[in-house]
Structure formats: structure tokens, C-alpha cells
Design a protein around this motif. Structure first.
Motif, PDB file in Angstrom:
ATOM      1  N   TYR B 140     -32.744   4.940  28.974  1.00 36.32           N
ATOM      2  CA  TYR B 140     -34.195   5.097  29.102  1.00 36.32           C
ATOM      3  C   TYR B 140     -34.838   4.711  27.773  1.00 36.32           C
ATOM      4  N   PRO B 141     -36.088   4.227  27.817  1.00 34.88           N
ATOM      5  CA  PRO B 141     -36.733   3.793  26.574  1.00 34.88           C
ATOM      6  C   PRO B 141     -36.729   4.856  25.471  1.00 34.88           C
ATOM      7  N   SER B 142     -36.781   6.133  25.879  1.00 34.02           N
ATOM      8  CA  SER B 142     -36.837   7.177  24.847  1.00 34.02           C
ATOM      9  C   SER B 142     -35.501   7.342  24.142  1.00 34.02           C
ATOM     10  N   GLU B 143     -34.439   6.716  24.677  1.00 34.30           N
ATOM     11  CA  GLU B 143     -33.120   6.922  24.086  1.00 34.30           C
ATOM     12  C   GLU B 143     -32.717   5.819  23.116  1.00 34.30           C
ATOM     13  N   ILE B 144     -33.575   4.817  22.929  1.00 36.54           N
ATOM     14  CA  ILE B 144     -33.211   3.716  22.029  1.00 36.54           C
ATOM     15  C   ILE B 144     -34.235   3.608  20.902  1.00 36.54           C
TER      16      ILE B 144
END
Lengths: 380, 258
Positions: B140-144
Motif C-alpha cells: 500500500y502507498p503508506s508502506e513505501i
């Protein structure tokens, strides 16, 4: 625009013993039905018999991502089978893109395997997270209490300007919806009562029914539920969005406590305004009763009002007002807590708002039940 | 494909928010295969100009022509067709946070092509591999990290093999090495796909590295004060404002051009 593009095809040849040459022809475009990779793998034959793969694209008439995706699969397959890929035969742009796509190797361990966990592990995780939720609720309550003490002892600056806006938001701006809902609730109560009481010729007691029900229960409850949906959700969404935008982090790093600056004003505003809204809702509910009583039951207005006055004491109103103050704490706590605990994505903001409303309504009803039982015991 | 084929033409464009004029009398041409830089000081309306290109804001006056078709005078269907041929990389990626990277890239493919899910998955993997994110499909975008988010945004912008790619401050918030790698990626995409690329930036290194044409917007006079290859502007421009910008505020011209 142009003539129908040629069908995308490939042919495999073996120019020498351990070399396979693939010849591409036609237009390998996104809408075209390109050959299956499986057929290529079959055409390649036994991978152990091949050392090198070459390409010939002289008859290739068009390409886009679909062709690149196909080549990438060939590349990955060859890498697995230790076959050297010579890409000289491909168009220049294709070679560059392919080079780009294979330049950064896949990071080991980045790909996720969906791990199946046993029931016991999942149950344990759920228990752990429920416990965490209880702890964080207590921590939040403690923080708000500490912040309240700091504020009333004047050790922190209270944002009066924001507070004014919040008061208006939680107070006067909610009046139209509270009016509508409360009048309707009064109407409904009166209707339900009228049908039953008419059978005994005791229509006049509709006034007692509506007055008591509104003052003790429905006024506080309806006002609180409306405010949970209207303001509690708004608090959660505001604070959640601030969390996403790192605005809360900015406050923390400036040494300003977000609890002092954001949560406490919201809580105080709602706790101050909800009792007032509750009184207003009581009045509107009784008005609803009046409409049914005078309109449908042909009771004189004066008689209805006198009956109400006799039936509903100041203590009954007080019960409702105390309840509504407690509900105010619940709604504000639920909204602010969910907002402050919000994750950093648009979805998390939505979840925070939803859960703020659900939490608030559940606790309002639970608290109402508890208070009603207590009132019964102490005889209020 | 001839060298100087006009791709986007801006004619007498005035941009305004209500009565507040941002820029007026803009007239320039972006050729096919250009890497066109929109530059200028903060607040001069660079990003607003970009919003006029990608169909988010209509001009107060004037026209934006794509291969002769005026975007803001065309009917809705034509506009959608034009927009489908553009890809946009927003400043912080603007990935949809509730979707994985793969779903982010796949959305346009699902909407606008008839590919089956297997083909879509392959193309998504290719696009992510192109930006160096192979194997991150299910994140998910929040994880990168921010840089990765930007590259994922680029993969999403390239999903439909666009003819025109717009970049809003591609190197903002990136370390110098990541910024350089992104610049190289932009060059590589232009070379391999022949796409036209429009970049909003005030990063001097990028401007000289990748740009071959540019427009300079001035916030004071509210219009463009220079147009052309940024390296040539640095060498030849007579306008002190342009020279000051391109030399980082120094008045001399020594030692800047790459």
C-alpha cells in the motif's frame, strides 16, 4: 485510421545447435490477441538444450507495453533456466525499456506471501488488539483529564477563538435539525399514546406521556444521537485529516499538546452545548405533543399545557440535562479519540468517522440504561 | 516523425482565479518529443498552467491545442479521449491510498482496455519493473517511502502508454541521487517511447539535464518572459531576471551550464 494491423506472431528457429532465434512479426499492441506464453515455452523445447536466445524483429510492425510484458516474461524465464538473452535483434526503444525493467532486480523478500494463521493465533491477536483498544481508551481519557486540569489551572493557553467557532458549530448550527427531529419524535410519542389512551377516554394523559418521555429520555437521547452523527463524525474526520497531513505531528514538535489545543476545546464545546440542545429538544418534543393533542385529540391548548406542567417536574428535566452532559462527553470522546488514532490514509479517515459514530451511539445507549437504573434505585 | 512537429500549442492564454489574474498572454508551442520545462519562481503559476494542460482548470481566455484540437472548446468525449492519452505524475504521487500499487496502476487498464486480468497483471508488473519497483505489487502507498511513491505514481501515469507525460515537480522531496535517477528515467522514457514530456520544476540541475525547450513565467509582470532551450537561455538571454534564476541568483554566468 490505418489498415488493420497484422496479426502478432512469432516463430522459433534453431540456427545452430544450442541457439534459439525467435522471429516476431505483426503488431504487438495492447488490443491485439498476442500468442500465449505457454506456446512459446513449448516451442523453445527443452531448456537444457538451449544456451542462447536471440531475437529478430525486422517484421515487427508495432509494439507497446504488451510486447514489453511478453519480453519480460521471456527474460524472467530465461534467467531461471540459465539461458543467455541477446537482445540485439530488438528495436532500440524496446531494448532500452527492457533494460530499464530488468535494471533493478526484484528486492528479496519484498513479495508477500499470504500466510495462513491458525485459529488460535488469530484469536490471540484479536484478544491482544481488544486489550490494546481498552488501554488506549484509558490513556486517552487520562490525557484529556490531565489536559482539563492544566487548562482550568491556567497552565496552558486555551484557544478561545477556535472555541467560539466550535461552540457555534455544536450549538446554534445544530438547531434546525434538532427542531425537526424532536418535533417528529414528540408527534410520534403522542400518536402512539393517543391511540391507546383514547380507548380509556384518557386522552389528556398524552401530555404526561410526551412531557415525561421527552424530559427524561428522548430529548437527551435524540440530541446526543444527532450530535454523534453530525459533530462526532466531523471531529473524527477533522482530526483524522490533520493526522494524515502531519498537522498533528507539527503541533507535537512545536511543543503544543494536541490534546490541549484540539481535543479539549471540542470536548468542552460539546459538553456545554449538548445540555442546552437537550432542553431545546424537550421543548420541541412537547410542541410536537401539543400539535397532536390540540389538532387530533381536540384538547384545549391551555389544558394540555397545565397538564404537562403538573406532570413534569423540574427534577425530570434535570435528569435529562445531566444525561445529556454525560452523552456530550461520550460523543466528544469518541469523535476525538477516533480522530487522533486515525491512520495515514483516506480510507483510515473514513473508518475513523464511522467508528466515531458507532462507538458514540453504542455508549450513549449503554450509559442511558445505566443512568435509568441508577435513577430508579435512588428514586429520582 | 519529423523533428519539429507541434504537439501542444498554447495560444493567447490567460489564467485567472476569479478576478485574480495569475498569468496573461501566454503563447508558445511544445513540439513532439520535447522535454518541455515550465519554470519560474514560486507562485508564478507553474502548477496552474499544468492544471490547464491536463483538463483540471479552464482558461480565462485563450486556447490550448492538442495537435490542432482545442481542448477547452471540444466536446466532453473528445476531451476524455485527449485526457486518456496523457499521463500525469502529481507532486507527491497522489496514489490512491486504499489500493495497492498494483491496483493503482491497473485501474486505468481495467477502465479503458479490454485486457483480461492476467494480461493486466503482466503489464502492471512491467510498469512497476520499469520504475524499479518489481515485487512491490501488493504494497500500500503508506508502506513505501516518498521516492518510491513518486516512482509508483510514474508507473501509474505510464499505464496506458501515454503520448504526453506531465510531471509536477518530479524531484521535489527527493534526495539528489533519486532525483537524478528519476531524471534519467524521464529521458529514457522519452527516448524509448517518443513521448512528449512537460515538466514543472525549479530544480536547476533537472532543467539543464533534461530540458530541451522551456517557458519562463515571471510572477511580477504576470506573463512569460523567455522561451526556448534552457541552456541557450542561460548562455544568451538578455533578461536579468532569467539569468538570475538560471544562475541561482548570481549575476555572472560562469560555471552553471552542464
Amino acid at each position: 485510421m490505418e489498415s488493420k494491423p497484422e496479426k502478432p506472431e512469432f516463430q522459433c528457429q534453431r540456427p545452430s545447435d544450442r541457439v534459439v532465434a525467435i522471429q516476431f512479426s505483426g503488431a504487438w499492441l495492447i488490443d491485439a490477441a498476442i500468442p500465449d506464453f505457454q506456446t512459446l515455452r513449448e516451442a523453445l523445447g527443452d531448456p537444457a538444450q538451449t544456451d542462447t536466445l536471440t531475437f529478430n524483429a525486422t517484421r515487427l510492425t508495432g509494439w507497446d507495453s504488451k510486447f514489453l510484458a511478453f519480453l519480460l516474461k521471456i527474460h524472467q524465464y530465461c534467467q531461471k533456466q540459465n539461458i543467455v538473452v541477446e537482445d540485439e535483434g530488438l528495436p532500440d526503444g524496446v531494448r532500452r525499456m527492457l533494460h530499464l525493467a530488468t535494471a533493478v532486480p526484484e528486492r528479496q523478500g519484498a513479495r508477500r506471501e499470504a500466510a495462513r494463521e491458525s485459529l488460535l493465533v488469530r484469536a490471540g491477536r484479536m484478544a491482544e488488539s481488544s486489550w490494546q483498544a481498552v488501554v488506549s481508551g484509558l490513556v486517552f481519557t487520562g490525557e484529556v483529564t490531565a489536559s482539563f486540569i492544566r487548562t482550568i489551572t491556567g497552565r496552558t493557553r486555551f484557544p478561545w477563538r477556535d472555541f467560539g467557532v466550535l461552540l457555534q458549530n455544536c450549538g446554534s448550527q445544530a438547531l434546525p435539525i434538532i427542531s425537526l427531529i424532536s418535533i417528529l419524535v414528540g408527534l410520534i410519542l403522542a400518536f402512539v399514546g393517543a391511540v391507546q389512551l383514547k380507548m380509556f377516554g384518557a386522552q389528556i394523559f398524552v401530555a404526561n406521556l410526551v412531557g415525561l418521555a421527552m424530559a427524561r429520555e428522548m430529548g437527551a437521547m435524540m440530541a446526543a444521537i444527532i450530535m454523534a452523527g453530525r459533530t462526532g463524525a466531523a471531529f473524527a474526520a477533522q482530526l483524522g485529516t490533520m493526522q494524515v497531513n502531519e498537522e498533528i505531528d507539527a503541533l507535537v514538535t512545536m511543543g503544543i499538546s494536541p490534546t490541549d489545543y484540539l481535543v479539549l476545546p471540542r470536548m468542552l464545546a460539546l459538553v456545554l452545548m449538548l445540555p442546552l440542545l437537550c432542553l431545546y429538544a424537550n421543548l420541541m418534543g412537547i410542541l410536537g405533543g401539543v400539535i397532536v393533542g390540540t389538532g387530533l385529540l381536540d384538547l384545549p391548548l391551555k389544558q394540555y399545557l397545565v397538564q404537562t406542567q403538573a406532570a413534569v417536574g423540574l427534577g425530570d428535566f434535570l435528569v435529562g440535562v445531566v444525561k445529556s452532559a454525560i452523552f456530550g462527553v461520550i460523543v466528544a470522546m469518541a469523535g476525538c479519540m477516533r480522530g487522533m488514532q486515525c491512520g495515514r490514509s483516506a480510507m483510515a479517515v473514513g473508518a475513523a468517522a464511522t467508528s466515531a459514530v458507532v462507538t458514540a451511539i453504542v455508549y450513549i445507549i449503554v450509559a442511558d440504561a445505566v443512568i435509568t437504573v441508577i435513577c430508579d434505585i435512588i428514586g429520582v | 516523425m519529423t523533428e519539429t512537429q507541434a504537439h501542444i500549442v498554447v495560444e493567447d492564454l490567460t489564467m485567472a482565479y476569479g478576478d485574480f489574474v495569475i498569468q496573461r498572454d501566454l503563447d508558445f508551442t511544445i513540439n513532439r518529443g520535447d522535454i518541455f520545462i515550465i519554470m519560474g519562481g514560486s507562485g508564478c503559476g507553474k502548477s496552474t498552467l499544468l492544471r490547464h494542460f491536463i483538463g483540471l482548470k479552464s482558461p480565462a481566455r485563450g486556447r490550448v491545442l492538442y495537435e490542432g484540437v482545442s481542448f477547452w472548446e471540444a466536446d466532453h468525449e473528445t476531451q476524455e479521449n485527449l485526457m486518456r492519452r496523457m499521463g500525469v505524475l502529481y507532486q507527491s504521487g497522489a496514489l490512491w491510498s486504499s489500493m495497492t500499487l498494483a491496483e493503482n496502476v491497473a485501474l486505468a487498464l481495467q477502465e479503458y482496455t479490454t485486457l483480461n486480468p492476467g494480461d493486466i497483471r503482466e503489464i502492471v508488473s512491467l510498469k512497476l519493473a520499469l520504475v524499479g519497483l518489481a515485487g512491490f505489487e501488493d504494497f500500500y502507498p503508506s508502506e513505501i517511502s516518498g521516492g518510491m511513491r513518486k516512482r509508483a505514481g510514474l508507473a501509474r501515469a505510464m499505464a496506458l502508454d501515454p503520448e504526453i507525460l506531465f510531471f509536477d515537480e518530479p524531484s521535489a522531496g527527493l534526495d539528489p541521487i533519486s532525483a537524478k535517477l528519476l531524471d534519467d528515467l524521464i529521458l529514457e522514457i522519452r527516448e524509448s517511447l517518443g513521448a512528449t514530456i512537460v515538466v514543472v520544476t525549479h530544480e536547476l540541475a533537472s532543467i539543464f539535464d533534461i530540458g530541451n525547450n522551456s517557458v519562463f513565467l515571471d510572477p511580477e509582470t504576470k506573463t512569460m518572459i523567455a522561451v526556448g532551450d534552457p541552456k541557450r537561455l542561460l548562455a544568451e538571454s538578455e533578461d536579468p531576471r532569467v539569468v538570475r534564476f538560471l544562475t541561482r541568483g548570481k549575476d555572472g554566468r560562469e560555471g552553471q551550464a552542464a
